[in-house]
Write an enzyme that holds these catalytic residues in place. Structure first.
Site, PDB file in Angstrom:
ATOM      1  N   LYS A  70     131.250  72.660 105.729  1.00 34.95           N
ATOM      2  CA  LYS A  70     132.687  72.954 105.612  1.00 34.95           C
ATOM      3  C   LYS A  70     132.990  74.127 104.669  1.00 34.95           C
ATOM      4  O   LYS A  70     133.917  74.892 104.914  1.00 34.95           O
ATOM      5  CB  LYS A  70     133.456  71.704 105.169  1.00 34.95           C
ATOM      6  CG  LYS A  70     133.534  70.629 106.255  1.00 34.95           C
ATOM      7  CD  LYS A  70     134.397  69.459 105.798  1.00 34.95           C
ATOM      8  CE  LYS A  70     134.454  68.371 106.868  1.00 34.95           C
ATOM      9  NZ  LYS A  70     135.360  67.283 106.483  1.00 34.95           N
ATOM     10  N   ASP A 106     142.067  67.739 107.804  1.00 36.29           N
ATOM     11  CA  ASP A 106     141.818  66.411 107.219  1.00 36.29           C
ATOM     12  C   ASP A 106     143.068  65.853 106.534  1.00 36.29           C
ATOM     13  O   ASP A 106     143.414  64.683 106.700  1.00 36.29           O
ATOM     14  CB  ASP A 106     140.674  66.474 106.202  1.00 36.29           C
ATOM     15  CG  ASP A 106     139.307  66.607 106.869  1.00 36.29           C
ATOM     16  OD1 ASP A 106     139.163  66.136 108.011  1.00 36.29           O
ATOM     17  OD2 ASP A 106     138.401  67.177 106.246  1.00 36.29           O
ATOM     18  N   GLY A 129     138.588  59.045  93.476  1.00 42.35           N
ATOM     19  CA  GLY A 129     137.603  60.011  93.946  1.00 42.35           C
ATOM     20  C   GLY A 129     138.102  61.433  93.797  1.00 42.35           C
ATOM     21  O   GLY A 129     139.319  61.679  93.749  1.00 42.35           O
ATOM     22  N   GLY A 131     136.069  64.201  95.428  1.00 38.44           N
ATOM     23  CA  GLY A 131     135.195  65.002  96.294  1.00 38.44           C
ATOM     24  C   GLY A 131     136.003  65.803  97.303  1.00 38.44           C
ATOM     25  O   GLY A 131     137.206  66.035  97.139  1.00 38.44           O
TER      26      GLY A 131
HETATM   27  P1  ATR Z   1     133.402  63.623 100.120  1.00 37.97           P
HETATM   28  O1  ATR Z   1     133.228  65.107 100.265  1.00 37.97           O
HETATM   29  O2  ATR Z   1     133.235  62.863 101.412  1.00 37.97           O
HETATM   30  O3  ATR Z   1     134.651  63.251  99.401  1.00 37.97           O
HETATM   31  P2  ATR Z   1     131.671  63.539  97.836  1.00 37.97           P
HETATM   32  O4  ATR Z   1     132.028  64.926  97.522  1.00 37.97           O
HETATM   33  O5  ATR Z   1     130.224  63.157  97.738  1.00 37.97           O
HETATM   34  O6  ATR Z   1     132.127  63.119  99.284  1.00 37.97           O
HETATM   35  O7  ATR Z   1     132.545  62.581  96.897  1.00 37.97           O
HETATM   36  C1  ATR Z   1     132.280  61.244  96.750  1.00 37.97           C
HETATM   37  C2  ATR Z   1     133.280  60.607  95.790  1.00 37.97           C
HETATM   38  O8  ATR Z   1     132.910  59.236  95.655  1.00 37.97           O
HETATM   39  C3  ATR Z   1     133.248  61.213  94.407  1.00 37.97           C
HETATM   40  O9  ATR Z   1     134.527  61.167  93.842  1.00 37.97           O
HETATM   41  C4  ATR Z   1     132.305  60.262  93.662  1.00 37.97           C
HETATM   42  O10 ATR Z   1     132.514  60.195  92.274  1.00 37.97           O
HETATM   43  P3  ATR Z   1     131.682  61.172  91.263  1.00 37.97           P
HETATM   44  O11 ATR Z   1     132.421  62.478  91.259  1.00 37.97           O
HETATM   45  O12 ATR Z   1     131.743  60.468  89.965  1.00 37.97           O
HETATM   46  O13 ATR Z   1     130.289  61.275  91.822  1.00 37.97           O
HETATM   47  C5  ATR Z   1     132.708  58.953  94.259  1.00 37.97           C
HETATM   48  N1  ATR Z   1     131.655  57.946  94.083  1.00 37.97           N
HETATM   49  C6  ATR Z   1     130.501  57.853  94.760  1.00 37.97           C
HETATM   50  N2  ATR Z   1     129.771  56.786  94.307  1.00 37.97           N
HETATM   51  C7  ATR Z   1     130.507  56.214  93.302  1.00 37.97           C
HETATM   52  C8  ATR Z   1     130.331  55.081  92.445  1.00 37.97           C
HETATM   53  N3  ATR Z   1     129.228  54.313  92.525  1.00 37.97           N
HETATM   54  N4  ATR Z   1     131.301  54.788  91.554  1.00 37.97           N
HETATM   55  C9  ATR Z   1     132.435  55.546  91.468  1.00 37.97           C
HETATM   56  N5  ATR Z   1     132.666  56.637  92.267  1.00 37.97           N
HETATM   57  C10 ATR Z   1     131.721  56.968  93.158  1.00 37.97           C
END
Ligand code: ATR
Length: 277
Positions: A70, A106, A129, A131
């Protein structure tokens, strides 16, 4: 029936075998009797730019873009829509003689799914989140006039999101229960609760006000533990599958010239092999 004049599109990803987009778009093509096809396009990251150039040279109308391409799609687009600029990422490419137009649908897909469930998008919202999905959704909610607060486990990532989206508020991950009190909408944009991923700790939902609507972008399973718990508390819920369907509408419309309808049949077709809970 595909003829020599068929219009072509597809989904670029690596891997791409899990994508439900080919089934969705080909369902709509058949439903509207359109001479066209939509195919999976597995492309390694190193080959992405070459693949896009090749598809365009071969007469494709455009393509969807999924993980991990992306940001690369954002960089090679000649023009961008506002949502793509806000998101810093492109999920829909539209080819024309003028060049490559990059869109991000999205956020609009998320808002359309909210609307389809009778939930408004202008009230205060708490996003879990920070991400790529959070960026697209927060951008769309801010553009819709919502006050948006983000809680993320890693504070640096939340700060980076805030730098990209002025107006965003941040709270600590540990403060999400207290932050929930004055929200109209809660959105889980993390992967927590997805099949094969760790669960989301749901205790913080005890702080939910009675009018809260709860949306999850996770759609495997269809009814996540978060949505089930919210339902138990009498809160309105918005499952994630609809976002997947609604984000596909603008691309289909650009490539094939018909605005497809997300109806119960579409939902049933795409959710047939997704576990309910
Ligand atoms: P996407 O692009 O699909 O949003 P990503 O960029 O990998 O995927 O983002 C994943 C999100 O899930 C992030 O906000 C991540 O938090 P971190 O920035 O702290 O990594 C969150 N996330 C994933 N596993 C987690 C966990 N076990 N506890 C809390 N947040 C989590």
């Amino acid at each position: 029936m595909i003829t020599g004049r068929a219009r072509l599109a597809g989904v670029l990803g690596w891997p791409v075998g899990h994508s439900r987009s080919p089934r969705l778009h080909n369902h709509w093509l058949a439903q509207y009797g359109i001479d066209g096809a939509y195919v999976p396009l597995p492309v390694r990251p190193d080959d992405f730019a070459r693949a896009v150039t090749g598809l365009r040279a071969a007469g494709f109308a455009g393509a969807n873009v999924t993980t991990p391409h992306k940001e690369a799609a954002f960089c090679l687009s000649d023009t961008l829509d506002d949502a793509a600029r806000r998101a810093g990422a492109v999920n829909t490419l539209v080819f024309s003689a003028a060049g490559i137009h990059g869109r991000n649908t999205d956020g609009a897909g998320f808002l359309a799914n909210l609307a389809a469930h009778g939930v408004g998008s202008g009230g205060p919202a708490l996003l879990l989140g920070a991400g790529g999905a959070a960026r697209a959704i927060a951008g769309a909610l801010l553009a819709a006039g919502a006050r948006v607060t983000v809680a993320n486990r890693t504070p640096e990532r939340a700060a980076a999101l805030q730098a990209a989206l002025p107006g965003l508020r941040l709270v600590d991950w540990g403060a999400r229960r207290a932050a929930l009190a004055d929200q109209a909408l809660l959105v889980n944009t993390t992967s927590l609760g997805m099949a094969g991923q760790p669960p989301l700790d749901l205790d913080f939902l005890g702080g939910a006000p009675p009018g809260l609507a709860v949306a999850d972008i996770v759609y495997v399973p269809r009814r996540t533990a978060l949505l089930a718990r919210a339902e138990m508390q009498g809160l309105r819920t918005v499952p994630g599958l609809g976002m997947l369907l609604h984000q596909a509408v603008p691309g289909f419309s650009d490539w094939f010239g018909v605005v497809p309808v997300v109806d119960d049949e579409t939902v049933a077709l795409i959710s047939a092999d997704i576990p309910d809970i």
